[in-house]
Scaffold this motif. Structure first.
Motif, PDB file in Angstrom:
ATOM      1  N   PRO A 458       3.367   9.352   1.505  1.00 39.85           N
ATOM      2  CA  PRO A 458       3.367   8.117   0.856  1.00 39.85           C
ATOM      3  C   PRO A 458       4.945   7.864   0.330  1.00 39.85           C
ATOM      4  CG  PRO A 458       1.578   9.331   0.061  1.00 39.85           C
ATOM      5  CD  PRO A 458       2.563  10.186   0.927  1.00 39.85           C
ATOM      6  N   GLN A 459       5.410   6.556   0.031  1.00 46.34           N
ATOM      7  CA  GLN A 459       6.610   6.314  -0.567  1.00 46.34           C
ATOM      8  C   GLN A 459       6.295   6.116  -2.100  1.00 46.34           C
ATOM      9  OE1 GLN A 459       7.745   2.591   1.522  1.00 46.34           O
ATOM     10  NE2 GLN A 459       8.782   3.687   3.046  1.00 46.34           N
ATOM     11  N   LYS A 480       5.998   2.582  -8.317  1.00 47.93           N
ATOM     12  CA  LYS A 480       5.316   1.999  -7.189  1.00 47.93           C
ATOM     13  C   LYS A 480       5.141   2.871  -6.115  1.00 47.93           C
ATOM     14  CE  LYS A 480       4.887  -1.993  -6.858  1.00 47.93           C
ATOM     15  NZ  LYS A 480       3.826  -3.056  -7.295  1.00 47.93           N
ATOM     16  N   ASN A 482       2.936   3.412  -2.361  1.00 45.83           N
ATOM     17  CA  ASN A 482       2.807   2.911  -1.118  1.00 45.83           C
ATOM     18  C   ASN A 482       2.438   4.004  -0.125  1.00 45.83           C
ATOM     19  OD1 ASN A 482       2.679  -0.111  -1.488  1.00 45.83           O
ATOM     20  ND2 ASN A 482       4.573   0.530  -1.991  1.00 45.83           N
ATOM     21  N   ASP A 483       1.477   3.739   0.572  1.00 43.28           N
ATOM     22  CA  ASP A 483       1.032   4.463   1.838  1.00 43.28           C
ATOM     23  C   ASP A 483       0.599   3.571   3.032  1.00 43.28           C
ATOM     24  OD1 ASP A 483       0.768   7.377   2.952  1.00 43.28           O
ATOM     25  OD2 ASP A 483      -1.193   6.483   3.725  1.00 43.28           O
ATOM     26  N   ALA A 484       1.479   3.719   4.093  1.00 50.64           N
ATOM     27  CA  ALA A 484       1.048   2.877   5.254  1.00 50.64           C
ATOM     28  C   ALA A 484      -0.205   2.861   5.882  1.00 50.64           C
ATOM     29  CB  ALA A 484       2.246   2.976   6.270  1.00 50.64           C
ATOM     30  N   GLY A 487      -3.674   5.767   2.857  1.00 51.00           N
ATOM     31  CA  GLY A 487      -3.922   5.602   1.668  1.00 51.00           C
ATOM     32  C   GLY A 487      -3.644   6.577   0.649  1.00 51.00           C
ATOM     33  N   TYR A 506      -4.568   1.050  -8.340  1.00 52.32           N
ATOM     34  CA  TYR A 506      -4.751   0.506  -7.032  1.00 52.32           C
ATOM     35  C   TYR A 506      -4.402  -0.850  -6.584  1.00 52.32           C
ATOM     36  CZ  TYR A 506      -9.460  -1.523  -6.405  1.00 52.32           C
ATOM     37  OH  TYR A 506     -10.188  -2.299  -6.482  1.00 52.32           O
ATOM     38  N   ASN A 509      -0.786  -1.231  -6.827  1.00 50.21           N
ATOM     39  CA  ASN A 509      -0.236   0.302  -6.073  1.00 50.21           C
ATOM     40  C   ASN A 509       0.860   0.742  -7.273  1.00 50.21           C
ATOM     41  OD1 ASN A 509      -1.333  -0.404  -3.626  1.00 50.21           O
ATOM     42  ND2 ASN A 509       0.152  -2.047  -3.197  1.00 50.21           N
ATOM     43  N   THR A 510       0.355   1.164  -8.576  1.00 53.38           N
ATOM     44  CA  THR A 510       1.296   1.751  -9.377  1.00 53.38           C
ATOM     45  C   THR A 510       0.612   3.191 -10.044  1.00 53.38           C
ATOM     46  OG1 THR A 510       0.448   0.439 -11.265  1.00 53.38           O
ATOM     47  CG2 THR A 510       2.467  -0.221 -10.171  1.00 53.38           C
ATOM     48  N   ASP A 532      -1.375  11.590   0.341  1.00 55.96           N
ATOM     49  CA  ASP A 532      -2.239  10.725   1.107  1.00 55.96           C
ATOM     50  C   ASP A 532      -3.375  11.531   1.354  1.00 55.96           C
ATOM     51  OD1 ASP A 532      -1.800  12.103   3.619  1.00 55.96           O
ATOM     52  OD2 ASP A 532      -0.592  10.125   4.193  1.00 55.96           O
TER      53      ASP A 532
END
Length: 547
Positions: A458-459, A480, A482-484, A487, A506, A509-510, A532
């Motif tokens: 994840p980022q 923030k 995110n996972d592409a 999840g 969710y 996304n925080t 993830d």
């Protein structure tokens, strides 16, 4: 029995229902007259709404009151579902449920925090003993919010049977002012299970001609107030030539069967036209307990060529009603009904039986009673993609379908990163586990599936930054995330090496946490670990100055 006495008896029965075993329930919110944004039995994606939603006028932090004496018997904190939710068990054998809370009162919050700290986890589920968190009627137990899978601030409220855990219609126990009768918007006409036409308006003088076994559906709403939300009806009936032929009541639907909403309502019409049609007949596979009177699955067949009077009536909980009446006439009496459609027909999968197909490249297992109607199922495997489809049937399954796919040789090196993806439209993570050269996963939809890998972590980005770099007690710090693909899975926050409570939202996304007295003053080291669902981990580190 006279009409006057019947009405009097009905009113007395409703009033008695608000007092159960000598215990009266109060409303969980005080102040303004309670208004509903959703009621019991509403058709929702893959489930019936199990309670009532109280409007909080787009605000959080309204106090929530215990509706009766009891004790907190369950606490659940999750990023999804009901979010932060409390369950209170009462002496009368009922459990009240308060979902999507912003937070709990101090005593309950401290009890939950101790468990979170011990587990080093935001998400927990606890079952306190009867003497640990007792409450009195009217005690403030928490505050309204928007946590979990909520789409806006409100209070989700349920009443459940303590022994069976079945959700009951809360209007049995809480009175809501309802001054508007329900309204039938459309009538749907079915050839057994196949939609033939939608009729936006219909009159007593209308005559509908048919040559097939007929089923009815309705689009209908109930409104508590003139400008209120579109809620669902409580009861529906069909009379044929003056005799009661069908009745269903949305009063108690256990979670185990709530997914049958996908056959109770017309799934295809909702998906394609955005219209919710509630069927007044049963599919072959339908275990809902709502049908109180039903003949021939609710399908009607006339073979005499003469006109017949149809009357459809819908009611709200307080017996206010709307109805439509019309005439049905069969124009071809030589056709006979086929109420056992599909069974024994070549190429058709009987919905009450299991389905299993396999080769060296794949296997698929669909338990019995996963389809709602008999259907023609098709499997196809090419270029490492497995396709599972059905002709003229595309409703999600009632039960989990297990798909097992052979792993391509070039992907075998990834082992614990392997998964199955649905590539019908884009790429959607399904999940799965690797074993002996295959990946196995569960799904509840038709689609195109392939073996894939997730190796990307994840980022994480800090989005709350003060120019001074100095923070004080009460400040909220957010990241923030995110996972592409698979999840966000697990996350942990450490301050100077010690676990600190952080929460995951969710919908935005925080991940965020609050600076509190548990964090020492001065310069501190922050370490946020985010994984993830395939255990790819990112670690974010920075220093903060706490004033």
């Amino acid at each position: 029995m006279s009409n006057g006495f019947t009405k009097f008896f009905s009113i007395i029965s409703i009033l008695i229902s608000y007092v159960c075993f000598g215990q009266t329930f109060i409303h969980p919110l005080k102040g303004e007259k309670p208004q509903l944004t959703g009621n019991y039995g509403e058709v929702r994606p893959n489930h019936f709404h199990a309670g009532i939603d109280f409007k909080t006028h787009a605000t959080n932090h309204l106090p929530i009151y215990a509706v009766a004496d009891g004790y907190v018997s369950r606490i659940k904190i999750s990023s999804f579902g009901y979010g932060k939710v409390l369950y209170i068990t009462h002496a009368n054998g009922l459990v009240s449920v308060y979902g999507h809370e912003y937070g709990f009162n101090d005593k309950i919050k401290n009890y939950a925090y101790a468990a979170q700290e011990l587990a080093e986890s935001f998400e927990i589920e606890l079952f306190p003993k009867s003497n640990e968190l007792p409450v009195k009627q009217g005690d403030i137990i928490g505050y309204t919010g928007n946590t979990g899978s909520s789409q806006g601030p409100h209070l989700h409220f349920e009443i459940r049977n303590e022994k069976t855990e079945a959700p009951l219609n809360p209007l049995r126990y809480l009175k809501i002012e309802d001054v508007v009768a329900p309204k039938i918007q459309r009538i749907a006409l079915y050839n057994e299970d196949k939609l033939e036409k939608l009729l936006p308006s219909i009159k007593k003088t209308d005559t509908l001609k048919t040559s097939y076994p007929i089923g009815f559906g309705i689009e209908c709403f109930d409104y508590e107030q003139t400008q209120g939300n579109k809620n669902n009806i409580y009861k529906a009936e069909i009379y044929v030539d003056g005799k009661l032929y069908y009745r269903h009541v949305l009063d108690s639907i256990h979670f185990d069967v709530a997914r049958y909403v996908n056959t109770y309502s017309d799934y295809d019409v909702k998906r394609k036209q955005g219209i919710t049609i509630q069927k007044l007949f049963k599919a072959k596979n339908n275990d809902l307990p709502i049908y109180k009177i039903i003949h021939d699955r609710g399908i009607i067949y006339f073979n005499d060529g003469t006109p017949h009077a149809i009357r459809i009536i819908v009611y709200d909980f307080y017996n206010q009603k709307d109805e439509v009446s019309f005439i049905i006439k069969t124009i071809n009496t030589s056709i006979t009904p086929n109420l056992s459609k599909g069974e024994g027909v070549k190429g058709i999968q009987y919905c009450l039986q299991p389905y299993k197909v396999g080769t060296a490249d794949y296997s698929i297992e669909l338990p019995a009673k996963s389809l709602y109607e008999d259907a023609q199922l098709n499997t196809y495997y090419q270029n490492n993609i497995f396709s599972f489809t059905s002709k003229d049937y595309d409703i999600p399954f009632q039960n989990n379908c297990t798909i097992t796919l052979k792993v391509p040789t070039n992907l075998l090196k990834y082992t614990d990163k392997l998964c199955i993806a649905d590539v019908t439209a884009g790429k959607i993570y399904v999940g799965g586990t690797f074993e002996n050269g295959y990946v196995k996963a569960n799904t509840k939809t038709f689609g195109n599936y392939k073996v894939d890998v997730d190796t990307v972590a994840p980022q994480v980005k800090l989005i709350t930054q003060k120019k001074s770099g100095v923070y004080k007690i009460g400040d909220i710090i957010s990241f923030k995330v995110n996972d592409a693909f698979s999840g966000i899975g697990l996350f942990k926050l450490f301050i100077n090496g010690k676990w600190h409570l952080a929460e995951y939202e969710y919908k935005t996304n925080t991940i965020y946490f609050t600076i509190d007295e548990k964090i020492p003053k001065g310069k501190v080291m922050l370490n946020l670990q985010v994984s993830d669902k395939k255990n790819n981990q990112t670690t974010f580190q920075t220093t903060l100055v706490i004033q």
